[in-house]
Scaffold this motif. Sequence first.
Motif, PDB file in Angstrom:
ATOM      1  N   ALA A 118       0.841  -1.193   0.000  1.00  0.00           N
ATOM      2  CA  ALA A 118       0.000   0.000   0.000  1.00  0.00           C
ATOM      3  C   ALA A 118       0.875   1.242   0.000  1.00  0.00           C
ATOM      4  N   VAL A 119       0.579   2.168  -0.917  1.00  0.00           N
ATOM      5  CA  VAL A 119       1.316   3.427  -1.031  1.00  0.00           C
ATOM      6  C   VAL A 119       0.395   4.558  -0.596  1.00  0.00           C
ATOM      7  N   THR A 120       0.841   5.349   0.374  1.00  0.00           N
ATOM      8  CA  THR A 120       0.032   6.467   0.859  1.00  0.00           C
ATOM      9  C   THR A 120       0.259   7.701  -0.010  1.00  0.00           C
ATOM     10  N   GLN A 121      -0.547   8.727   0.215  1.00  0.00           N
ATOM     11  CA  GLN A 121      -0.441   9.948  -0.580  1.00  0.00           C
ATOM     12  C   GLN A 121       0.921  10.633  -0.425  1.00  0.00           C
ATOM     13  N   ASP A 122       1.567  10.467   0.718  1.00  0.00           N
ATOM     14  CA  ASP A 122       2.881  11.092   0.919  1.00  0.00           C
ATOM     15  C   ASP A 122       4.034  10.199   0.476  1.00  0.00           C
TER      16      ASP A 122
ATOM     17  N   GLU B 194       4.741   6.974   1.311  1.00  0.00           N
ATOM     18  CA  GLU B 194       5.165   5.869   2.164  1.00  0.00           C
ATOM     19  C   GLU B 194       4.625   4.549   1.630  1.00  0.00           C
ATOM     20  N   VAL B 195       5.465   3.508   1.696  1.00  0.00           N
ATOM     21  CA  VAL B 195       5.084   2.183   1.213  1.00  0.00           C
ATOM     22  C   VAL B 195       4.982   1.236   2.412  1.00  0.00           C
ATOM     23  N   HIS B 196       3.840   0.577   2.540  1.00  0.00           N
ATOM     24  CA  HIS B 196       3.607  -0.363   3.634  1.00  0.00           C
ATOM     25  C   HIS B 196       3.314  -1.736   3.047  1.00  0.00           C
ATOM     26  N   GLN B 197       3.964  -2.767   3.582  1.00  0.00           N
ATOM     27  CA  GLN B 197       3.660  -4.143   3.192  1.00  0.00           C
ATOM     28  C   GLN B 197       2.878  -4.804   4.318  1.00  0.00           C
ATOM     29  N   ILE B 198       1.691  -5.279   4.009  1.00  0.00           N
ATOM     30  CA  ILE B 198       0.835  -5.930   4.990  1.00  0.00           C
ATOM     31  C   ILE B 198       0.232  -7.182   4.360  1.00  0.00           C
ATOM     32  N   ARG B 199      -0.242  -8.092   5.212  1.00  0.00           N
ATOM     33  CA  ARG B 199      -0.875  -9.311   4.719  1.00  0.00           C
ATOM     34  C   ARG B 199      -2.345  -9.310   5.096  1.00  0.00           C
ATOM     35  N   ALA B 200      -3.147  -9.936   4.252  1.00  0.00           N
ATOM     36  CA  ALA B 200      -4.587 -10.041   4.491  1.00  0.00           C
ATOM     37  C   ALA B 200      -4.996 -11.495   4.337  1.00  0.00           C
ATOM     38  N   ILE B 201      -5.542 -12.069   5.397  1.00  0.00           N
ATOM     39  CA  ILE B 201      -5.991 -13.458   5.360  1.00  0.00           C
ATOM     40  C   ILE B 201      -7.402 -13.549   4.801  1.00  0.00           C
ATOM     41  N   ASN B 202      -8.270 -12.634   5.194  1.00  0.00           N
ATOM     42  CA  ASN B 202      -9.651 -12.609   4.696  1.00  0.00           C
ATOM     43  C   ASN B 202      -9.804 -11.735   3.459  1.00  0.00           C
TER      44      ASN B 202
ATOM     45  N   GLU C 295      -5.626  -0.933   9.527  1.00  0.00           N
ATOM     46  CA  GLU C 295      -6.093   0.148   8.675  1.00  0.00           C
ATOM     47  C   GLU C 295      -4.969   1.124   8.360  1.00  0.00           C
ATOM     48  N   LEU C 296      -4.908   1.538   7.098  1.00  0.00           N
ATOM     49  CA  LEU C 296      -4.010   2.602   6.647  1.00  0.00           C
ATOM     50  C   LEU C 296      -4.862   3.658   5.960  1.00  0.00           C
ATOM     51  N   ARG C 297      -4.624   4.924   6.280  1.00  0.00           N
ATOM     52  CA  ARG C 297      -5.441   6.002   5.722  1.00  0.00           C
ATOM     53  C   ARG C 297      -4.700   6.748   4.618  1.00  0.00           C
ATOM     54  N   ASP C 298      -5.484   7.506   3.837  1.00  0.00           N
ATOM     55  CA  ASP C 298      -4.954   8.365   2.773  1.00  0.00           C
ATOM     56  C   ASP C 298      -4.111   7.570   1.776  1.00  0.00           C
ATOM     57  N   ILE C 299      -4.746   6.577   1.183  1.00  0.00           N
ATOM     58  CA  ILE C 299      -4.079   5.672   0.256  1.00  0.00           C
ATOM     59  C   ILE C 299      -4.069   6.254  -1.159  1.00  0.00           C
ATOM     60  N   ALA C 300      -2.943   6.066  -1.844  1.00  0.00           N
ATOM     61  CA  ALA C 300      -2.851   6.448  -3.250  1.00  0.00           C
ATOM     62  C   ALA C 300      -3.021   5.237  -4.160  1.00  0.00           C
ATOM     63  N   GLU C 301      -2.476   4.093  -3.717  1.00  0.00           N
ATOM     64  CA  GLU C 301      -2.512   2.899  -4.561  1.00  0.00           C
ATOM     65  C   GLU C 301      -2.234   1.672  -3.715  1.00  0.00           C
TER      66      GLU C 301
END
Length: 269
Positions: free
Chosen positions: A113-117, A119-127, A230-236
Amino acid sequence: MMSGNGSSNGATYQRLALLASDTDRAQEARDALLSQGDWVPLAEADAAVVLGGDGFMLQTLHAMLDAGRVIPAYGMNLGTVGFLMNRYDKRAAISARVNKARHWTIAPLLVEAVTQDGEVHQIRAINEISLLRETRQTAKIEVTVGDRVRIKELVCDGVLVATPAGSTAYNLSAHGPILPLDSRLLALTPISPFRPRRWRGAILPDRMKIILRVLDPVKRPVAAVADQKELRDIAEVRLQIASDADLTLLFDPGQSLEERIVAEQFITA
């Protein structure tokens, strides 16, 4: 996405960890089971007995992923739905139940996930991973599957990508399809779509990469929610199967997650 045929796991789990959510019911169940054996810390266990609901099971699986040590998890339902759990019975010998259980192996989604500023976050989603509007303004999202833009502008409250294990959760509430566990498919489901109004989503091979790009993110901010994070202000967001992060759930014979997914499609009330 989901492998294993529900067969006996063939393993003997001698060292068990006992984990319980902080609800009164789960804590009472924990107290009732403490005398059944010599429980060990999670870091030393061969398998984990998880007392609570689906949310606590997801929390436990994510904790294992974060710690870099994943062991099979046998859930006992002390929550509401208990889709990922077995029936709770304080009279049954827990060690015997765990060692007779059948296993299902789940590979979660890997989300970048890339935020508007920037920042790149790597997260996992099971559901599932959900993109949701943050304000009263509808979200506008470009949908790319494979190497092609499939929808240039999806106007909606949000959109989600669900795994087979998560297809009966938020995805089902959003009128998405229920996916068989061994289907190797993902559900791409819009949430309250406005344009294109008739688009009801897509069923995709889980080998395909998906990119969801937020259009006009300043005026129409969007949050990303991966299971409970949750991550807010997502760009992509860019997502694909995390093939190196298999998780194993244990189920009593005849009570597999596969049967529950089939049964869910025949509920009429």
